[in-house]
Motif scaffolding. Sequence first.
Motif, short mmCIF file in Angstrom:
data_model
loop_
_atom_site.label_atom_id
_atom_site.label_comp_id
_atom_site.label_asym_id
_atom_site.label_seq_id
_atom_site.Cartn_x
_atom_site.Cartn_y
_atom_site.Cartn_z
N LEU A 213 1.84 -67.99 15.83
CA LEU A 213 2.76 -68.70 16.72
C LEU A 213 2.17 -68.89 18.12
N SER A 214 1.36 -67.95 18.56
CA SER A 214 0.81 -68.03 19.91
C SER A 214 -0.16 -69.20 20.08
N ARG A 215 -0.60 -69.77 18.99
CA ARG A 215 -1.49 -70.95 19.05
C ARG A 215 -0.72 -72.24 19.30
N SER A 216 0.60 -72.17 19.24
CA SER A 216 1.43 -73.36 19.41
C SER A 216 1.63 -73.68 20.89
N ALA A 217 1.49 -74.94 21.23
CA ALA A 217 1.71 -75.37 22.61
C ALA A 217 3.19 -75.54 22.92
N VAL B 68 6.55 -63.81 22.74
CA VAL B 68 6.61 -62.48 23.35
C VAL B 68 5.56 -61.59 22.68
N SER B 69 4.91 -60.77 23.46
CA SER B 69 3.86 -59.87 22.99
C SER B 69 4.35 -58.90 21.92
N ILE C 295 2.94 -63.43 15.00
CA ILE C 295 2.79 -63.58 16.45
C ILE C 295 1.47 -64.27 16.79
N ALA C 296 0.40 -63.85 16.15
CA ALA C 296 -0.92 -64.45 16.41
C ALA C 296 -0.91 -65.94 16.07
N ILE D 200 10.01 -67.16 21.75
CA ILE D 200 10.33 -66.51 20.49
C ILE D 200 9.80 -65.08 20.50
N ALA D 201 10.64 -64.17 20.00
CA ALA D 201 10.25 -62.77 19.83
C ALA D 201 10.24 -62.49 18.32
N VAL D 202 9.14 -61.94 17.84
CA VAL D 202 9.03 -61.59 16.42
C VAL D 202 9.17 -60.07 16.31
N ILE D 203 10.29 -59.65 15.74
CA ILE D 203 10.57 -58.23 15.58
C ILE D 203 9.89 -57.75 14.30
#
Length: 186
Positions: free
Chosen positions: A61-65, A70-71, A58-59, A34-37
Amino acid sequence: QPVRAYRVAPPTSDSDSDATAEPDTAGDGLRPTIAVIPFTEHGAGHEPLGEILAEEVIASLSRSAELNVVSRLSTTAFRARGATLADIRTHLKATYVLSGAYRVSGGALILAVELADTRTAHVVWAKDLKGNVAGLIEGQDPLIDRIVAEASLAIVSRELERTRSQSLHSLETCTLLVGGIVLMHR
């Protein structure tokens, strides 16, 4: 006696470049990306808020396994650029794009969020949400948690639906399926 050795590779790969390629150890082909615009502003005066919203999402979502995220540095380049879903899929290798627009009225934040599948260009989930600007900046507004929870659920549901309707396309996915079945029957 001479020994013959053979190398097995997909027909579309270049044999010289495959010899130096690193193996895919992260399982990126198995988890959606996933990309968060950054969110766009309708109005004036609160432009950094779109960056803050995207950064917080983004922070979280990045905790999801279940997801590759996307950065923020990579997605910021697509803010207010008019990029299509196909462009984002090509450049960021994203399966899904979360984007939206917001406006601020007094201290209230009105946010329209959309999750789109880059493979089909269909909207998977969309929602209008309200929050508090001050609470959001202080980290006390549940708006980010709602966005992340609902978007994650939409992605997982969509991927399960897609998995049920398609055959296993690689040996790796077949191996994972058989391994999962073995674990279920222990």
